[in-house]
Design an enzyme around this catalytic site. Structure first.
Site, PDB file in Angstrom:
ATOM      1  N   ASN A  13       0.859  -1.177  -0.019  1.00  0.00           N
ATOM      2  CA  ASN A  13       0.003  -0.047  -0.078  1.00  0.00           C
ATOM      3  C   ASN A  13       0.884   1.090   0.010  1.00  0.00           C
ATOM      4  O   ASN A  13       1.557   1.505   0.936  1.00  0.00           O
ATOM      5  CB  ASN A  13      -0.798  -0.004   1.197  1.00  0.00           C
ATOM      6  CG  ASN A  13      -1.732   1.325   1.393  1.00  0.00           C
ATOM      7  OD1 ASN A  13      -1.841   1.967   0.758  1.00  0.00           O
ATOM      8  ND2 ASN A  13      -2.165   1.349   2.650  1.00  0.00           N
ATOM      9  N   LYS A  20       0.016   4.058   0.029  1.00  0.00           N
ATOM     10  CA  LYS A  20      -0.470   5.426   0.322  1.00  0.00           C
ATOM     11  C   LYS A  20      -0.166   6.565  -0.770  1.00  0.00           C
ATOM     12  O   LYS A  20      -0.174   6.505  -1.667  1.00  0.00           O
ATOM     13  CB  LYS A  20      -0.098   5.651   1.619  1.00  0.00           C
ATOM     14  CG  LYS A  20      -0.165   4.336   2.734  1.00  0.00           C
ATOM     15  CD  LYS A  20       0.174   4.584   3.948  1.00  0.00           C
ATOM     16  CE  LYS A  20       0.045   3.231   4.755  1.00  0.00           C
ATOM     17  NZ  LYS A  20       0.183   3.365   6.183  1.00  0.00           N
ATOM     18  N   HIS A  80      -9.426   1.052   4.896  1.00  0.00           N
ATOM     19  CA  HIS A  80      -8.108   1.238   5.748  1.00  0.00           C
ATOM     20  C   HIS A  80      -8.259   2.481   6.895  1.00  0.00           C
ATOM     21  O   HIS A  80      -9.089   3.175   6.682  1.00  0.00           O
ATOM     22  CB  HIS A  80      -6.943   2.092   4.531  1.00  0.00           C
ATOM     23  CG  HIS A  80      -5.656   1.822   5.381  1.00  0.00           C
ATOM     24  ND1 HIS A  80      -5.270   2.849   5.973  1.00  0.00           N
ATOM     25  CD2 HIS A  80      -4.733   1.194   5.147  1.00  0.00           C
ATOM     26  CE1 HIS A  80      -3.848   2.518   6.401  1.00  0.00           C
ATOM     27  NE2 HIS A  80      -3.714   1.483   5.833  1.00  0.00           N
ATOM     28  N   GLU A 118      -6.570   4.647   7.907  1.00  0.00           N
ATOM     29  CA  GLU A 118      -6.408   6.093   7.749  1.00  0.00           C
ATOM     30  C   GLU A 118      -7.589   6.793   7.090  1.00  0.00           C
ATOM     31  O   GLU A 118      -7.984   7.860   7.212  1.00  0.00           O
ATOM     32  CB  GLU A 118      -5.066   6.293   6.669  1.00  0.00           C
ATOM     33  CG  GLU A 118      -3.917   6.067   7.402  1.00  0.00           C
ATOM     34  CD  GLU A 118      -2.686   5.462   6.863  1.00  0.00           C
ATOM     35  OE1 GLU A 118      -2.491   5.597   5.481  1.00  0.00           O
ATOM     36  OE2 GLU A 118      -1.715   4.977   7.497  1.00  0.00           O
ATOM     37  N   GLU A 175      -4.958  -4.671  10.917  1.00  0.00           N
ATOM     38  CA  GLU A 175      -3.828  -3.787  11.007  1.00  0.00           C
ATOM     39  C   GLU A 175      -4.188  -3.034  12.339  1.00  0.00           C
ATOM     40  O   GLU A 175      -5.078  -1.864  12.241  1.00  0.00           O
ATOM     41  CB  GLU A 175      -3.879  -2.947   9.838  1.00  0.00           C
ATOM     42  CG  GLU A 175      -3.768  -3.490   8.390  1.00  0.00           C
ATOM     43  CD  GLU A 175      -3.262  -2.765   7.670  1.00  0.00           C
ATOM     44  OE1 GLU A 175      -2.071  -2.859   7.159  1.00  0.00           O
ATOM     45  OE2 GLU A 175      -3.762  -1.479   7.270  1.00  0.00           O
ATOM     46  N   GLY A 225       2.787   2.597  10.583  1.00  0.00           N
ATOM     47  CA  GLY A 225       3.671   3.603  10.334  1.00  0.00           C
ATOM     48  C   GLY A 225       4.415   4.244  11.743  1.00  0.00           C
ATOM     49  O   GLY A 225       4.953   5.067  11.753  1.00  0.00           O
ATOM     50  N   SER A 265       4.003  -1.719  10.141  1.00  0.00           N
ATOM     51  CA  SER A 265       5.289  -1.718  10.424  1.00  0.00           C
ATOM     52  C   SER A 265       5.864  -3.003  10.084  1.00  0.00           C
ATOM     53  O   SER A 265       6.975  -3.571  10.737  1.00  0.00           O
ATOM     54  CB  SER A 265       5.489  -1.440  11.895  1.00  0.00           C
ATOM     55  OG  SER A 265       5.168  -0.157  12.005  1.00  0.00           O
TER      56      SER A 265
HETATM   57  P1  PGA Z   1       3.209   0.452   7.482  1.00  0.00           P
HETATM   58  O1  PGA Z   1       1.401   0.559   6.765  1.00  0.00           O
HETATM   59  O2  PGA Z   1       3.476  -0.763   7.037  1.00  0.00           O
HETATM   60  O3  PGA Z   1       3.657   1.564   6.934  1.00  0.00           O
HETATM   61  O4  PGA Z   1       2.772   0.515   8.916  1.00  0.00           O
HETATM   62  C1  PGA Z   1       0.446  -0.446   6.839  1.00  0.00           C
HETATM   63  C2  PGA Z   1      -0.694  -0.158   6.171  1.00  0.00           C
HETATM   64  O5  PGA Z   1      -1.292   1.063   6.555  1.00  0.00           O
HETATM   65  O6  PGA Z   1      -1.178  -0.795   5.468  1.00  0.00           O
END
Ligand code: PGA
Length: 253
Positions: A11, A13, A96, A98, A168, A174, A215
């Site tokens: 992803n 983003k 997601h 976010e 997640e 992140g 992460s």
């Molecule tokens: P990250 O994001 O690997 O940067 O923690 C995962 C995600 O949001 O799908």
């Protein structure tokens, strides 16, 4: 363990311009294509989807979008419809954290998007997960199971098996603070598979692929992939680094 095929999606983003996207894919396409036995998917921003699509022709790497509207067309400024996504992509990320946190996406909207994805024939990657506050107050099970129940409402048994779920924990996304393999495995088992079993049946609960996200790196990926309930990863930051992403996909193979 069932015979669920490992699955790793990147992803991106809101990262990478058109030129940068081309560079990133060029750097990882060959090594990725050489890894058999894993379903691999790249999810760039919309503006780079056409160029990435052209680069993936004939490659064993799929393409996904990060969001879409559930309506087919109309006065929805700034949105893209399921068929617009389907022109280029086979996969769609839905719900997601976010999008839930910054754009107010609700379980009801996730459900509408999920139905729209099934209808048009996209493979949905549905994201669920608890916030730090919910985690610390021991509410992971309750939150995740609600997200699954409401998000999956009205989905028929046959369609359910095509869905991929990404667990997640929001506090791990992140932050560089990944969950532990054991902890994530337990959440997938207790909150996700149990709810799927109650909503559909045990066979479906066992056939749906569940990814861990938050992460994930080349070095911690094996810890997650060795867990019986975890079938792969949804990768954010590390999917922007060709070597890291390739290492994660290798670990899943
Ligand atoms: P990250 O994001 O690997 O940067 O923690 C995962 C995600 O949001 O799908």
């Amino acid at each position: 363990m069932t015979d669920r095929k490992p699955f790793v999606a990147g992803n991106w983003k809101m990262n990478k311009t058109f030129a940068e996207a081309r560079e990133l894919v060029a750097a990882m396409l060959k090594p990725l294509s050489g890894i058999a036995g894993v379903e691999k998917v790249l999810c760039p921003p919309f503006t780079s989807i056409p160029v990435v699509a052209s680069m993936l022709v004939g490659a064993d790497v799929g393409l996904g979008a990060q969001n879409m509207h559930w309506e087919e067309k109309g006065a929805f400024t700034g949105e893209l419809s399921p068929s617009m996504v389907k022109e280029f992509c086979a996969y769609i990320i839905i719900g997601h954290s976010e999008r839930r946190a910054y754009f107010g996406e609700t379980d009801e909207q996730v459900n509408k998007k999920l139905h729209a994805a099934m209808k048009i024939g996209l493979v949905p990657i549905v994201c669920v997960g608890e916030t730090l506050d919910e985690y610390e107050s021991g509410r992971t099970g309750e939150v995740v199971s609600r997200q699954i129940k409401l998000g999956f409402a009205g989905v028929d048994f046959a369609s359910a098996q095509r869905i991929v779920i990404a667990y997640e924990p929001v506090w791990a996304i992140g932050t560089g603070k990944a969950s532990s393999g054991e902890n994530a495995n337990e959440a997938v088992k207790q909150a996700i598979r149990r709810t799927l079993s109650a909503t559909f049946n045990e066979a479906i609960a066992q056939s749906i692929r569940v990814l861990y996200g938050g992460s994930v790196t080349g070095s911690n990926a094996p810890e997650f992939f060795s867990q019986p309930e975890i079938d792969g990863a949804l990768v954010g930051g590390a999917s922007l680094k060709p070597d890291e992403f390739v290492a994660i996909v290798k670990a899943a193979a």
